[in-house]
Scaffold this motif. Structure first.
Motif, PDB file in Angstrom:
ATOM      1  N   LEU A  80       0.836  -1.197   0.000  1.00  0.00           N
ATOM      2  CA  LEU A  80       0.000   0.000   0.000  1.00  0.00           C
ATOM      3  C   LEU A  80       0.870   1.247   0.000  1.00  0.00           C
ATOM      4  CD1 LEU A  80      -3.014  -0.632   2.383  1.00  0.00           C
ATOM      5  CD2 LEU A  80      -3.081   0.244   0.052  1.00  0.00           C
ATOM      6  N   GLY A  81       1.909   1.237   0.833  1.00  0.00           N
ATOM      7  CA  GLY A  81       2.830   2.368   0.904  1.00  0.00           C
ATOM      8  C   GLY A  81       3.481   2.630  -0.436  1.00  0.00           C
ATOM      9  N   TRP A  82       3.919   1.573  -1.084  1.00  0.00           N
ATOM     10  CA  TRP A  82       4.580   1.736  -2.383  1.00  0.00           C
ATOM     11  C   TRP A  82       3.623   2.255  -3.436  1.00  0.00           C
ATOM     12  CZ3 TRP A  82       9.255   2.577  -3.471  1.00  0.00           C
ATOM     13  CH2 TRP A  82      10.275   2.058  -2.687  1.00  0.00           C
ATOM     14  N   VAL A  83       2.388   1.745  -3.434  1.00  0.00           N
ATOM     15  CA  VAL A  83       1.414   2.203  -4.426  1.00  0.00           C
ATOM     16  C   VAL A  83       1.188   3.699  -4.286  1.00  0.00           C
ATOM     17  CG1 VAL A  83      -1.032   2.107  -5.057  1.00  0.00           C
ATOM     18  CG2 VAL A  83       0.246  -0.008  -4.720  1.00  0.00           C
ATOM     19  N   MET A  84       1.005   4.173  -3.031  1.00  0.00           N
ATOM     20  CA  MET A  84       0.779   5.598  -2.789  1.00  0.00           C
ATOM     21  C   MET A  84       1.981   6.424  -3.211  1.00  0.00           C
ATOM     22  SD  MET A  84      -0.991   5.640   0.897  1.00  0.00           S
ATOM     23  CE  MET A  84      -2.553   4.829   1.177  1.00  0.00           C
ATOM     24  N   LEU A  85       3.159   5.947  -2.820  1.00  0.00           N
ATOM     25  CA  LEU A  85       4.382   6.683  -3.115  1.00  0.00           C
ATOM     26  C   LEU A  85       4.587   6.806  -4.615  1.00  0.00           C
ATOM     27  CD1 LEU A  85       7.415   6.541  -0.935  1.00  0.00           C
ATOM     28  CD2 LEU A  85       7.872   6.227  -3.344  1.00  0.00           C
TER      29      LEU A  85
ATOM     30  N   ALA B 240       2.370   6.507  -6.987  1.00  0.00           N
ATOM     31  CA  ALA B 240       1.321   7.326  -7.589  1.00  0.00           C
ATOM     32  C   ALA B 240       1.655   8.808  -7.461  1.00  0.00           C
ATOM     33  CB  ALA B 240      -0.026   7.027  -6.927  1.00  0.00           C
ATOM     34  N   TRP B 241       2.121   9.219  -6.271  1.00  0.00           N
ATOM     35  CA  TRP B 241       2.430  10.637  -6.065  1.00  0.00           C
ATOM     36  C   TRP B 241       3.629  11.079  -6.860  1.00  0.00           C
ATOM     37  CZ3 TRP B 241       0.381  14.981  -4.521  1.00  0.00           C
ATOM     38  CH2 TRP B 241      -0.821  14.900  -3.843  1.00  0.00           C
ATOM     39  N   VAL B 242       4.664  10.265  -6.893  1.00  0.00           N
ATOM     40  CA  VAL B 242       5.851  10.610  -7.675  1.00  0.00           C
ATOM     41  C   VAL B 242       5.478  10.735  -9.146  1.00  0.00           C
ATOM     42  CG1 VAL B 242       8.078   9.734  -8.488  1.00  0.00           C
ATOM     43  CG2 VAL B 242       7.527   9.689  -6.053  1.00  0.00           C
ATOM     44  N   ALA B 243       4.617   9.837  -9.620  1.00  0.00           N
ATOM     45  CA  ALA B 243       4.197   9.863 -11.020  1.00  0.00           C
ATOM     46  C   ALA B 243       3.426  11.144 -11.322  1.00  0.00           C
ATOM     47  CB  ALA B 243       3.340   8.629 -11.326  1.00  0.00           C
ATOM     48  N   VAL B 244       2.522  11.528 -10.429  1.00  0.00           N
ATOM     49  CA  VAL B 244       1.730  12.744 -10.638  1.00  0.00           C
ATOM     50  C   VAL B 244       2.651  13.961 -10.731  1.00  0.00           C
ATOM     51  CG1 VAL B 244       0.162  14.358  -9.490  1.00  0.00           C
ATOM     52  CG2 VAL B 244      -0.425  11.923  -9.634  1.00  0.00           C
ATOM     53  N   VAL B 245       3.596  14.058  -9.797  1.00  0.00           N
ATOM     54  CA  VAL B 245       4.517  15.197  -9.779  1.00  0.00           C
ATOM     55  C   VAL B 245       5.387  15.206 -11.039  1.00  0.00           C
ATOM     56  CG1 VAL B 245       6.506  16.202  -8.600  1.00  0.00           C
ATOM     57  CG2 VAL B 245       4.527  15.416  -7.286  1.00  0.00           C
TER      58      VAL B 245
END
Ligand SMILES: [Zn+2]
Length: 147
Positions: A82-87, A89-94
């Motif tokens: 879960l932590g990796w998915v969130m991380l 996702a955010w890095v990708a958005v930025v």
């Protein structure tokens, strides 16, 4: 601290036993061993508690059939994923946002940096909060397990 099993019994069998994933022969082996071994009996009880606690947390893991491999450890795999998915996702958005800024307004460097730090700052803060929360969740669980 929980005593280690003196016979080196496989702990993965205990969690498999809880999940009802074992064959009849394996489950029988676990039942026999639990009857004999106090260390594994108390570990088994702790696993039951961890599982009950995990059901009460807001981080509800998806059902096992949605995972390629079933989580073996006491929820550590699920929280890590879960932590990796969130991380990610955010890095990708930025990254996408920064690339888009670079492509659409290459001449406005100051504006670009400003927008990028606007997006990257909160993203990094969120990532650090998520990482810390996951670490706390994990150590809380392990503290309970190791008690
Ligand atoms: Zn044992």
């Amino acid at each position: 601290m929980t005593d280690r099993c003196p016979t080196g019994f496989d702990e993965a069998l205990l969690s498999g036993f809880l999940d009802g994933e074992l064959t009849q022969v394996e489950a029988e082996r676990v039942r026999f061993h639990l009857a004999d071994c106090a260390a594994c009996r108390s570990l088994h009880e702790e696993l039951v508690h961890v599982r009950e606690a995990s059901r009460a947390t807001p981080f509800q893991p998806p059902p096992d059939d949605q995972w390629d491999e079933r989580p073996r450890g006491p929820l550590s795999l699920v929280t890590r994923r879960l932590g990796w998915v969130m991380l990610v996702a955010w890095v990708a958005v930025v990254a996408v946002f920064a690339a888009w800024q670079l492509a659409t307004a290459p001449e406005r460097l100051v504006f670009k940096l400003f927008v990028f730090s606007c997006a990257a700052g909160p993203a990094l803060l969120l990532v650090s909060v998520v990482v810390d929360r996951l670490r706390t969740l994990k150590t809380d669980r392990y503290r309970r397990v190791l008690k």
